[in-house]
Scaffold this active site. Sequence first.
Site, PDB file in Angstrom:
ATOM      1  N   ASP A  72      12.872  -2.219  41.774  1.00  0.00           N
ATOM      2  CA  ASP A  72      12.314  -2.099  43.130  1.00  0.00           C
ATOM      3  C   ASP A  72      13.112  -2.918  44.139  1.00  0.00           C
ATOM      4  O   ASP A  72      12.624  -3.215  45.239  1.00  0.00           O
ATOM      5  CB  ASP A  72      10.851  -2.581  43.140  1.00  0.00           C
ATOM      6  CG  ASP A  72       9.908  -1.605  42.445  1.00  0.00           C
ATOM      7  OD1 ASP A  72      10.310  -0.448  42.243  1.00  0.00           O
ATOM      8  OD2 ASP A  72       8.789  -2.013  42.105  1.00  0.00           O
ATOM      9  N   ASP A 127      10.639  -9.517  31.434  1.00  0.00           N
ATOM     10  CA  ASP A 127      10.932  -9.840  32.825  1.00  0.00           C
ATOM     11  C   ASP A 127      12.416 -10.137  32.986  1.00  0.00           C
ATOM     12  O   ASP A 127      13.138 -10.350  32.007  1.00  0.00           O
ATOM     13  CB  ASP A 127      10.097 -11.032  33.274  1.00  0.00           C
ATOM     14  CG  ASP A 127       8.656 -10.642  33.591  1.00  0.00           C
ATOM     15  OD1 ASP A 127       8.387  -9.432  33.702  1.00  0.00           O
ATOM     16  OD2 ASP A 127       7.804 -11.547  33.725  1.00  0.00           O
ATOM     17  N   ASP A 129      14.282 -12.623  33.843  1.00  0.00           N
ATOM     18  CA  ASP A 129      14.922 -13.853  33.385  1.00  0.00           C
ATOM     19  C   ASP A 129      14.864 -14.045  31.878  1.00  0.00           C
ATOM     20  O   ASP A 129      15.248 -15.108  31.376  1.00  0.00           O
ATOM     21  CB  ASP A 129      14.287 -15.058  34.082  1.00  0.00           C
ATOM     22  CG  ASP A 129      12.778 -15.130  33.850  1.00  0.00           C
ATOM     23  OD1 ASP A 129      12.100 -14.124  34.129  1.00  0.00           O
ATOM     24  OD2 ASP A 129      12.278 -16.187  33.426  1.00  0.00           O
ATOM     25  N   ASP A 223      -0.931  -8.447  33.605  1.00  0.00           N
ATOM     26  CA  ASP A 223      -0.889  -8.695  32.168  1.00  0.00           C
ATOM     27  C   ASP A 223      -2.260  -9.109  31.630  1.00  0.00           C
ATOM     28  O   ASP A 223      -2.756  -8.551  30.645  1.00  0.00           O
ATOM     29  CB  ASP A 223       0.161  -9.750  31.842  1.00  0.00           C
ATOM     30  CG  ASP A 223       0.126 -10.944  32.797  1.00  0.00           C
ATOM     31  OD1 ASP A 223      -0.817 -11.039  33.616  1.00  0.00           O
ATOM     32  OD2 ASP A 223       1.035 -11.792  32.723  1.00  0.00           O
TER      33      ASP A 223
END
Length: 468
Positions: A72, A127, A129, A223
């Site tokens: 995005d 994610d 990282d 989550d």
Amino acid sequence: MGGLAFLIAGSAVRRVRPEQNATPPSVADRPFRTVTVQLPLFNEGAVALDLLRAVCALDYPRAFIDIQILDDSTDDTPDLLMPEIETMRARGHMILYLRRSERTGWKAGALAAGLQNSKAEFIAIFDADFTPPPAFLLSALVRSPAFDDASVAFLQGRWTFRNADQNYLTRAQALLLDWQFLIQKPAIRSGQLSSTFNGSAGIWRRKAIEEAGEWQTDTLAEDLDLSLRASLCGGRGVYDECLTCPSELPTSLLSYRLQQRRWAKGTAQCLRKALPRYMRFATFQQVRSLVAAASLALYPLLLAGLVLWPMLCLWIDLQLLEAAGMAILLIAFALILSGPVSAAAVSGRGRNIRTGLDVITATALTLGSLPNNSLAFLTGLFGGRGVFERTPKNGSAALPRPPRTVQKPHPTLVIETVVAAQMAWAAWSLFAADRAPLAWPCLIFLTALSGIIAGQIAAWLRAVLARG
């Protein structure tokens, strides 16, 4: 109190330290399961390349895995990624690059859009990282017996941290998160309770996502929201501390506080959303799992006690009130201290000056964050959805960047300053009234909060100077 915590933690080391307790997984005759690996991104070019390369290096048959890059981004991250995507496609990796015209629903919206383009039985999520090790999928889907049980909705791995030793803040965060992943989650598992999904380094059974109502966008903690809904549908979350995945910790106090606000607010939104259904339909075991996930609700209570108790002691001369309040606050301080102390013992950190300083920093970070996290929790409990603000990442990529924007302190800083002034006044008033022992909780909290206030101002000044 610290020695007692070390003693308790030391007895727990044998039970929860993965290095000593891990049973080497046997390569069973389980068939390979189809899996879609989803990588949600938003303006994270500094870490996105490392993530893509790590996922493409996963040791799993390519006929059973496909990769979705859910990007995005509104910056130059797509331009950075496309050459690498084409290179990996040429090597035989099945990669879908999905870029939405609008960032509707933030991360949850991106995951939902990706799910519509997947036919796999399992969904792995990382994610930006995170850098999963090559054996992650093989360990989770082939070697682990977790998904042999049809009631298991997801398997959560343990976060480790590439930059844990970067500075005092990352070392403190690593201790606090080690407490969660090495003590709290194994304790929840030993109590036969369902674990919660942490948003990354985990694998979902696709059927469980669909039965729970799929990803929904009405909270900032998609989550936890899905975990609670899946639990009501009979699904269980399983945690495996031997399934590790490196990640990156926030290196700035301002970034850390942003992350904590989002987590606290999102948790409150999920509790507000889930509580009515849990009251009507949940079993006792499911209610216990909900309570275990709601520990952040204690933050506003502790903050209220710290602010109100010394004032009541000044206004009402009642020894029972003084003794009871002092006992409750000291027990709360001891419990907060025991978290980093026990995490230091369980994770194998040495008993040295550096570890001691890290424990003190982690304790002060928790205490000093009470106003920030309490306000975010109450806002989530009684307010609207809010905006999903991503945590800034540093990564290893050298990127051509536009002129740096300065991350400003959050308006919560004003409230923290007021609370600090009130603590200072209360401590001074108690000393002036010859009730010095009652001032110690105020002084402990004031010290931690002052450090947080000074840290924010210093971080902002450094950013201003670096820009100019």
